[in-house]
Motif scaffolding. Structure first.
Motif, mmCIF file in Angstrom:
data_model
loop_
_atom_site.group_PDB
_atom_site.id
_atom_site.type_symbol
_atom_site.label_atom_id
_atom_site.label_comp_id
_atom_site.label_asym_id
_atom_site.label_seq_id
_atom_site.Cartn_x
_atom_site.Cartn_y
_atom_site.Cartn_z
ATOM 1 N N ASN A 154 8.069 75.766 -43.829
ATOM 2 C CA ASN A 154 8.320 74.339 -43.956
ATOM 3 C C ASN A 154 7.105 73.696 -44.614
ATOM 4 O O ASN A 154 5.993 73.807 -44.096
ATOM 5 C CB ASN A 154 8.575 73.711 -42.587
ATOM 6 C CG ASN A 154 8.781 72.217 -42.679
ATOM 7 O OD1 ASN A 154 9.454 71.727 -43.569
ATOM 8 N ND2 ASN A 154 8.162 71.485 -41.774
ATOM 9 N N ASN A 155 7.316 73.058 -45.761
ATOM 10 C CA ASN A 155 6.232 72.397 -46.489
ATOM 11 C C ASN A 155 6.586 70.929 -46.664
ATOM 12 O O ASN A 155 7.576 70.599 -47.316
ATOM 13 C CB ASN A 155 6.012 73.047 -47.854
ATOM 14 C CG ASN A 155 5.611 74.505 -47.752
ATOM 15 O OD1 ASN A 155 4.503 74.824 -47.352
ATOM 16 N ND2 ASN A 155 6.519 75.402 -48.093
ATOM 17 N N MET A 156 5.795 70.052 -46.081
ATOM 18 C CA MET A 156 6.039 68.618 -46.172
ATOM 19 C C MET A 156 4.832 67.927 -46.779
ATOM 20 O O MET A 156 3.701 68.152 -46.356
ATOM 21 C CB MET A 156 6.329 68.028 -44.790
ATOM 22 C CG MET A 156 7.585 68.561 -44.146
ATOM 23 S SD MET A 156 7.880 67.836 -42.515
ATOM 24 C CE MET A 156 8.248 66.137 -43.004
ATOM 25 N N LYS A 157 5.091 67.095 -47.780
ATOM 26 C CA LYS A 157 4.027 66.333 -48.423
ATOM 27 C C LYS A 157 4.488 64.894 -48.562
ATOM 28 O O LYS A 157 5.527 64.630 -49.154
ATOM 29 C CB LYS A 157 3.691 66.924 -49.782
ATOM 30 C CG LYS A 157 2.540 66.216 -50.494
ATOM 31 C CD LYS A 157 2.219 66.884 -51.814
ATOM 32 C CE LYS A 157 1.047 66.209 -52.512
ATOM 33 N NZ LYS A 157 0.726 66.850 -53.807
ATOM 34 N N GLY A 158 3.722 63.972 -48.016
ATOM 35 C CA GLY A 158 4.110 62.571 -48.070
ATOM 36 C C GLY A 158 2.924 61.662 -48.353
ATOM 37 O O GLY A 158 1.812 61.891 -47.863
ATOM 38 N N THR A 159 3.161 60.631 -49.156
ATOM 39 C CA THR A 159 2.125 59.649 -49.490
ATOM 40 C C THR A 159 2.687 58.246 -49.316
ATOM 41 O O THR A 159 3.761 57.934 -49.830
ATOM 42 C CB THR A 159 1.630 59.813 -50.930
ATOM 43 O OG1 THR A 159 1.080 61.122 -51.099
ATOM 44 C CG2 THR A 159 0.554 58.785 -51.252
#
Length: 283
Positions: free
Chosen positions: A108-113
């Motif tokens: 699971n790879n999550m990237k948020g800005t």
């Protein structure tokens, strides 16, 4: 299976004149990514080691920007960029046979800005002014990978990996921001993740392992690269709350074998805060 949701929200103020008594600007983003996998096999020989993968990728960007030409006057102003991302995965794998060689991996790879950019224009209030940036990532309940195998020779494994990269940024690159009352700059960024990898093997010889890993990189930034910030009282708030849990369990019923477990939690925090000389406060 693979899920790759990507979302972006942008609220831009450019060449606009706004006069109001109370101005609220809210940009809210909510993201949900769920994945469920169930696998079973039976036979004299079941050979499936390392061929089953499940991956979830979630990229989200939430942005409020003030550009050259914006002219905003209000008694009070509250601008908030708020992002909330959730991901949940569940997998079960069961095999029976004379010879079992199997395993799998969940990634699971999550990237948020989430960010507010003040690149130009004039923003004035006679009262208080607030800029709030929030970004949170979580799993609604414990992620679980269960791997069961039984046979005369059983070799299996369960690998569960979560990688989180969350940023909350307030960037002032130009413009004139003046509050007659308090000026509040806040960034809030955090994670809440819990996961468990479980491997169970039964056989004359059993070689099974369970691995669980959570890596979280949290980036909070308030960058003052240009422009003017003024307020009667200036408050800078930088907050981060993180709860991370990783469990690995291996159970073996055997005459000979070597069950193993491996678990890791890694949390990296990066704070970038402004220098007091870059902010003007009046008394």
């Amino acid at each position: 299976s693979t899920l790759s949701p990507s979302s972006a929200a942008s609220d831009v103020y450019k060449r606009q004149t706004i006069n109001s008594k109370s101005l609220d600007i809210n940009s809210t983003m909510t993201n949900r990514a769920n994945s469920f996998v169930q696998e079973s096999s039976a036979g004299l020989a079941a050979l499936a080691y390392g061929i089953t993968q499940n991956e979830v990728k979630n990229n989200a960007i939430n942005d409020i920007s003030f550009e050259n030409g914006a002219n905003i006057s209000s008694h009070t102003l509250n601008a908030t960029a708020d992002s909330d991302s959730q991901s949940y995965m569940h997998r079960t794998s069961t095999s029976k046979g004379m010879i079992i060689v199997k395993g799998g991996r969940i990634e699971n790879n999550m990237k948020g800005t989430s960010q507010i950019d003040i690149n130009g224009g004039k923003i004035n209030t006679t009262g208080n002014m607030e800029f709030n940036v929030k970004n949170n990532a979580s799993t609604p309940q414990e992620m679980v990978f269960t791997d069961d195998s039984s046979g005369f020779i059983a070799k299996s494994g369960a690998v569960l990996s979560n990688t989180l990269s969350q940023s909350a940024k307030l960037n002032v690159n130009g413009g004139n921001v003046t509050a007659g009352g308090d000026l509040v700059l806040s960034v809030d960024n955090g994670t809440n993740f819990s996961q468990r990898a479980y491997s169970n093997a039964s056989g004359f010889t059993a070689h099974n392992n369970a691995s669980s890993e959570v890596i979280a990189a949290i980036n909070n930034e308030i960058n003052l690269n240009g422009g003017t910030l003024q307020g009667k009282n200036v408050m800078v708030n930088m907050n981060s709350s993180n709860t991370l849990s990783s469990k690995a369990e291996a159970e073996a019923h055997h005459f000979a074998g070597d069950p193993s477990v491996w678990s890791k939690v890694k949390l990296c925090l990066l704070y970038t805060s402004p220098s007091p000389r870059d902010i003007s406060g009046s008394r």
